[in-house]
Design a protein around this motif. Structure first.
Motif, PDB file in Angstrom:
ATOM      1  N   MET A 219       0.801  -1.221   0.000  1.00  0.00           N
ATOM      2  CA  MET A 219       0.000   0.000   0.000  1.00  0.00           C
ATOM      3  C   MET A 219       0.836   1.273   0.000  1.00  0.00           C
ATOM      4  SD  MET A 219      -3.070  -1.326   2.480  1.00  0.00           S
ATOM      5  CE  MET A 219      -4.053   0.157   2.322  1.00  0.00           C
ATOM      6  N   GLY A 220       2.159   1.128  -0.144  1.00  0.00           N
ATOM      7  CA  GLY A 220       2.956   2.326  -0.413  1.00  0.00           C
ATOM      8  C   GLY A 220       4.039   2.699   0.562  1.00  0.00           C
ATOM      9  N   LEU A 221       4.093   2.061   1.757  1.00  0.00           N
ATOM     10  CA  LEU A 221       5.121   2.436   2.725  1.00  0.00           C
ATOM     11  C   LEU A 221       5.339   1.285   3.697  1.00  0.00           C
ATOM     12  CD1 LEU A 221       6.949   4.847   3.518  1.00  0.00           C
ATOM     13  CD2 LEU A 221       5.189   5.486   5.190  1.00  0.00           C
ATOM     14  N   SER A 222       6.503   0.664   3.598  1.00  0.00           N
ATOM     15  CA  SER A 222       6.834  -0.453   4.479  1.00  0.00           C
ATOM     16  C   SER A 222       7.172   0.046   5.878  1.00  0.00           C
ATOM     17  CB  SER A 222       8.024  -1.234   3.907  1.00  0.00           C
ATOM     18  OG  SER A 222       8.600  -2.073   4.887  1.00  0.00           O
ATOM     19  N   LYS A 223       6.440  -0.441   6.875  1.00  0.00           N
ATOM     20  CA  LYS A 223       6.728  -0.065   8.260  1.00  0.00           C
ATOM     21  C   LYS A 223       8.128  -0.507   8.666  1.00  0.00           C
ATOM     22  CE  LYS A 223       1.929  -0.565   9.859  1.00  0.00           C
ATOM     23  NZ  LYS A 223       1.051  -1.306  10.788  1.00  0.00           N
ATOM     24  N   ASP A 224       8.492  -1.721   8.283  1.00  0.00           N
ATOM     25  CA  ASP A 224       9.817  -2.232   8.633  1.00  0.00           C
ATOM     26  C   ASP A 224      10.916  -1.360   8.037  1.00  0.00           C
ATOM     27  OD1 ASP A 224       8.680  -4.308  10.045  1.00  0.00           O
ATOM     28  OD2 ASP A 224       8.873  -5.765   8.405  1.00  0.00           O
TER      29      ASP A 224
END
Length: 276
Positions: free
Chosen positions: A253-258
């Motif tokens: 969805m556009g932005l990896s938390k990791d």
């Protein structure tokens, strides 16, 4: 009537995305979105009892978000990162070579170009009226920009130019998986220190997905033409056709938390080393 239907459609998508990221039933969060079509441009309130990655890394807050994506804002909110949105558009189509560039190189190129333009605007004083109240361009900031493309069958797919192209993209997903390749760039001001990275996820669709889904999404005023590859996994109409995802939904969805977490740590390390 059309504006009302668009608000309802966007509310449904945001409510569903909230359910995905916040682990809250869709019906329980639906009321949150009925009075607004988007998340606020500024989020400074934090969840009690949950850590703030900016504070953990001794970095300034709020983060300046150089993206208008509501899913990126949602992901930062779920990460308990306070942010303030400032977007300065660039002409992405004139940058890079989609026929030759590796997807990871392309998304980094675009995210860094967005960063360069935004920082130039901030430092020139052209964003002073858009900064949070009480702040100036002389304050300390962490700025975030990103970019994403979808790859399929060896081709890089960006936002579709037309409904027909969106249908062509989606039809291909039934026969072979597609992947999202997303970049994140963080820059510290005023030092100019920068860190960046890329995260990839692969989506396997069921054979049931067809171009007809684009028509159904458009009937609900879903912003299909604003999504790389015409891909909206956060929408219930799309989700029912997903078999599995290798990777994380936030990455798709556009932005990896990791990736964001790792880059914040790297930026803190660079700042510490630079101060020695």
């Amino acid at each position: 009537m059309r504006k009302q239907s668009k608000r309802k459609a966007r509310s449904a998508v945001v409510a569903y995305a909230l359910a995905v990221f916040c682990r809250v039933p869709t019906h329980a969060v639906a009321f949150i979105t009925t009075s607004s079509t988007e998340l606020s441009s500024t989020r400074v309130s934090l969840k009690m009892g949950k850590s703030n990655p900016l504070v953990e890394n001794n970095l300034p807050a709020p983060l300046l978000l150089g993206s208008g994506s509501f899913t990126r804002k949602l992901i930062l909110s779920e990460m308990n990162i306070p942010y303030h949105k400032i977007v300065r558009e660039i002409d992405e189509r004139c940058l890079g070579d989609r026929s030759k560039d590796a997807p990871s190189d392309l998304v980094l190129l675009l995210a860094k170009a967005k960063m360069d333009h935004l920082i130039n605007e901030i430092q020139a004083g052209n964003c002073n009226n858009d900064l949070p109240s009480g702040f100036t361009n002389a304050d300390e900031w962490v700025v975030l920009t990103g970019d994403q493309v979808v790859t399929h069958a060896g081709n890089i797919l960006e936002k579709p130019d037309s409904v027909e192209q969106a249908k062509e993209f989606v039809t291909g997903y039934a026969s072979s998986p597609c992947s999202t390749v997303g970049s994140c760039v963080l820059t510290h001001l005023p030092s100019g220190l920068q860190v960046s990275g890329v995260d990839t996820a692969t989506i396997y669709f069921k054979p049931t997905i067809t171009g007809e889904i684009i028509d159904n999404l458009l009937k609900e005023d879903a912003p299909v033409l604003s999504c790389a590859g015409g891909l909206m996994i956060e929408h219930p109409l799309t989700r029912e056709h997903i078999d599995r995802i290798d990777g994380t939904e936030d990455s798709v969805m556009g932005l990896s938390k990791d990736l964001v977490t790792r880059l914040l740590g790297e930026l803190r390390q660079k700042l510490t080393e630079n101060a020695k």
